[in-house]
Write an enzyme that holds these catalytic residues in place. Structure first.
Site, PDB file in Angstrom:
ATOM      1  N   ASP A   1       0.672  -1.419   0.190  1.00  0.00           N
ATOM      2  CA  ASP A   1      -0.087  -0.188   0.062  1.00  0.00           C
ATOM      3  C   ASP A   1       0.831   1.337   0.093  1.00  0.00           C
ATOM      4  O   ASP A   1       2.160   1.254   0.896  1.00  0.00           O
ATOM      5  CB  ASP A   1      -0.945  -0.081   1.363  1.00  0.00           C
ATOM      6  CG  ASP A   1      -1.645   1.269   1.336  1.00  0.00           C
ATOM      7  OD1 ASP A   1      -2.784   1.411   0.581  1.00  0.00           O
ATOM      8  OD2 ASP A   1      -1.701   1.788   1.935  1.00  0.00           O
TER       9      ASP A   1
ATOM     10  N   GLU B   1       1.505  -0.331  -4.860  1.00  0.00           N
ATOM     11  CA  GLU B   1       0.391   0.777  -5.369  1.00  0.00           C
ATOM     12  C   GLU B   1       1.642   1.948  -5.681  1.00  0.00           C
ATOM     13  O   GLU B   1       2.096   2.218  -4.695  1.00  0.00           O
ATOM     14  CB  GLU B   1      -0.146   0.715  -3.934  1.00  0.00           C
ATOM     15  CG  GLU B   1      -1.465   1.773  -4.576  1.00  0.00           C
ATOM     16  CD  GLU B   1      -2.512   1.984  -3.392  1.00  0.00           C
ATOM     17  OE1 GLU B   1      -3.252   2.953  -3.775  1.00  0.00           O
ATOM     18  OE2 GLU B   1      -1.743   2.481  -2.104  1.00  0.00           O
TER      19      GLU B   1
END
Length: 753
Positions: free
Chosen positions: A392, A428
């Protein structure tokens, strides 16, 4: 304010007239001395709590905690009634406080109290009144609540300009969960009979799911197992994954996480889990078997069950920030262990550098922080059996001092680590800080979420692209982003939807977000949805609109699964799952987010599942649909046949002018004659050739099927204009035929001769 602690804080502030002095005065309160518990020196490594039997036959647990600037560390042990006993860790080696405590066995609950200066103006936030979770705890028992006692500062201090600077002396232990000593040995750590699937990147199909949401409503899973690791390991859950044909599940965060204060005050909870506080501990709320260590074994059994079905396990991990938020956030772990050592601070060290939008950012450049992250990653691979990670806000991890740096310590360590460089790594590739958007920039070891693919496909099917150049790149592997440094097409993780945003069904049912249930006045969530409701906002009884929406879903799924790169589906999209227009359901731990298995009883949604399954099976069967190298566009044979060619609706190859012209129709020819690479026997890979025709226009259009050398005739494989695909396969058209492309449809044709 009414408590004694708060009254004392006010008195201190009034007496000194200075916020810094008030903070120091309030911080002088100390708890009563703990009962003495004997401890041996122990060892500084490994970090965390490790049960062992010493050479003298004495069983106990070694505790080791990095707390660089601390003045003292107390280990706190809790019995079943919550009674606390404290052990002073007197040994300090290389900034690690450690000790071996005889008689401490697996299942023991514990935490730390760390002593040091309270001086927020210099970033020092030590407060021994706050019980702290061990960053290396293998299991966590209990849930986080956020009363004022769990904050290091007096939360309701009246003067806002020094609101975070007055130390709170109240004990937080009754309100926070505890770490649990876990036995590392025994049958739960036996992976002898586990067979990791090890699916090559090019052959992968990823399925993003939430452990609880995927199984919570499944009728064939026992009630007591729904929403748990054991529920995901149940044959009924795995059967769906196998029928669909996915090769990997990407689990939304399963590290122990906490709920944000603003959610708890609204009666909501963090559902997605992007608020980690324990990087070694499986989230306890997802365990059916217990939370005093049993969750570890249950997670491992889940991984084994998925592996036995040929499915890899990828974890969505959140190492960019923690649940302690900014200077006004709670003191749960790292903030109280060494705030300056773990977090990025601003030039004013009272404030946090926030590249994540969550209040804080881990300072990954610091060796001990980097060690925490890499130790955690290796643990999940070697001891918990997982096969990869999706990071993330990975750009935040790649920042050196301030800027994103692809030579940063984090990326360099991963690249040379003998364990981590061999697992699947997905970035990401952005964060919320300046210069944080890094799509296409990660080094060759990494794959990336490709949001440009998402945007282009959404825009194409709502007929909002100015031309088809962007679609050409996205369908063929995004060479403009990834064809450098030896990277391959599978560096692009193609997705149209993810957990964050509309579901696939909502993408064609709503043009605007509907997040009222989140309690933020519909202000949260993105407004850039690139969605089209097909003529009516939300659910409707208009059968024409409903039929168009189902067709658009077939178009989107077919586009995704025919594109070069690694496709990612979101759990329930293949069933027509809806979140009722909520595009930010992070706090909806209810039917809004859970997969509705009753949709399979509807023939229309069952047909969508069958199409998705069939497309994935086609992808597995035909290597031309999952290429391991970029297309060259060069002629492969004397007759001029190339590995990739693009056609207009006239049946002619596209010119540069065609790429720049407004168009709703695109023909993509994939040649299977000469696919780079060799099969398992070392032979040249040969496959069928295909022509995919995508038409996003609202009216039918004529399309001339290319003639020789491309083909003699074509056989229809998929026709998304049809509700039931059983009618499509087998229909043949001679090359050169002018066919009618239905409005808003995809036609996949196999070259039959």
């Amino acid at each position: 304010m009414s408590s004694a602690a708060e009254q004392e804080a006010v008195a201190g502030h009034q007496a000194t007239g200075n916020g810094r002095q008030a903070a120091a005065a309030h911080g002088t309160r100390r708890a009563a001395p703990p009962p003495a518990v004997p401890a041996r020196p122990g060892a500084p490594t490994p970090l965390g709590a490790r049960f062992r039997v010493g050479p003298d036959g004495v069983a106990g647990t070694n505790f080791a905690l990095w707390a660089g600037g601390a003045e003292g560390v107390e280990l706190c042990l809790f019995d079943e009634t919550g009674k606390e006993s404290r052990v002073r860790l007197a040994e300090l080696t290389h900034e690690i406080w450690h000790g071996f405590v005889p008689g401490v066995l697996p299942g023991q609950r514990y935490g730390y109290r760390v002593h040091g200066r309270w001086d927020p103006w210099t970033g020092a936030r030590w407060n021994p009144a706050k019980l702290l979770l061990d960053p290396y705890a293998r299991a966590v028992d209990g849930d986080f609540s956020l009363p004022p006692e769990v904050y290091g500062h007096v939360r309701d201090w009246p003067q806002q300009h020094v609101a975070d600077t007055v130390r709170d002396g109240r004990d937080s232990a009754p309100y926070v969960p505890k770490g649990v000593v876990v036995h590392d040995g025994g049958t739960e750590d036996e992976w002898t009979y586990d067979r990791r699937p090890k699916t090559p990147w090019a052959d992968s199909v990823i399925y993003e799911l939430h452990v609880k949401g995927f199984t919570r409503l499944h009728p064939d899973i026992p009630e007591e197992l729904r929403g748990t690791y054991a529920g995901l390991a149940h044959p009924a859950a795995i059967e769906h994954l196998v029928k669909l044909g996915v090769t990997a599940v990407e689990l939304l965060p399963v590290h122990q996480f906490a709920h944000e204060d603003h959610l708890l005050r609204r009666g909501l909870r963090n559902y997605w889990g992007y608020n980690s506080i324990g990087y070694f501990a499986p989230h306890a709320a997802y365990a059916a078997s217990g939370t005093t260590g049993q969750q570890v074994g249950e997670f491992k059994r889940m991984v084994r069950a998925l592996h036995a079905a040929g499915i890899e396990v990828i974890l969505d991990v959140v190492y960019n920030h923690t649940a302690e938020a900014g200077e006004l956030g709670p003191t749960l772990s790292l903030k109280g262990i060494d705030n300056r050592g773990y977090y990025r601070l601003q030039d004013d060290p009272r404030r946090y550098a926030d590249y994540t939008g969550c209040g804080n950012t881990l300072h990954v450049v610091q060796p001990h922080v980097l060690r925490l992250i890499t130790d955690s990653l290796r643990y999940w691979v070697t001891e918990m059996g997982v096969d990869g990670f999706r990071f993330d806000l990975a750009a935040a991890l790649a920042r050196s001092m301030h800027d994103v740096d692809m030579l940063s310590p984090f990326l360099a360590v991963i690249a040379q680590d003998p364990v981590l460089r061999r697992v699947k790594l997905i970035a990401e590739p952005w964060d919320v800080g300046s210069g944080g958007y890094q799509v296409g920039a990660f080094p060759p070891l990494w794959t990336e979420w490709n949001d440009r693919y998402r945007n282009a496909v959404r825009d194409f099917w709502r007929h909002a692209l100015p031309d088809v150049r962007e679609m050409g790149y996205r369908l063929s592997g995004s060479s403009d982003l990834y064809a450098w440094g030896g990277r391959r097409p599978y560096a692009s993780v193609n997705f149209i939807t993810a957990h964050d945003g509309f579901t696939l069904r909502d993408l064609v049912s709503y043009s605007h977000k509907h997040n009222e249930a989140n309690g933020e006045g519909n202000r949260d969530g993105t407004d850039d949805n690139r969605a089209w409701n097909c003529g009516a906002e939300g659910e409707t009884d208009d059968e024409g609109v409903r039929a168009l929406r189902r067709r658009q879903l077939r178009n989107l799924l077919t586009t995704l699964l025919l594109s070069t790169g690694v496709p990612m589906l979101v759990a329930g999209d293949e069933l027509g799952r809806t979140q009722r227009g909520n595009n930010n359901a992070y706090c909806q731990d209810n039917e809004i987010s859970w997969v509705d298995w009753g949709l399979l009883a509807d023939p229309g949604w069952k047909a969508l599942f069958e199409l998705a399954s069939r497309l994935i099976e086609l992808r597995h069967r035909h290597p031309v649909l999952r290429r391991r190298a970029f297309f060259s566009g060069r002629a492969q044979t004397a007759d001029g046949l190339r590995d990739l060619a693009w056609f207009t609706s006239r049946g002619t190859e596209m010119t540069e002018q065609d790429w720049y012209a407004p168009a709703a129709t695109l023909g993509m020819y994939l040649s299977g004659r000469d696919i780079p690479g060799r099969d398992e026997r070392g032979d040249q890979i040969l496959d069928d050739s295909f022509l995919a025709v995508l038409h996003a226009g609202e009216q039918p259009v004529s399309f001339v099927l290319p003639g020789p050398p491309w083909a003699e005739r074509y056989e229809v494989v998929v026709d998304t204009s049809l509700e039931e695909q059983g009618e499509a396969p087998g229909v043949e058209h001679p090359a050169g035929t002018e066919i009618t492309m239905p409005a808003r449809a995809v036609l996949l044709l196999r070259v039959a001769g």
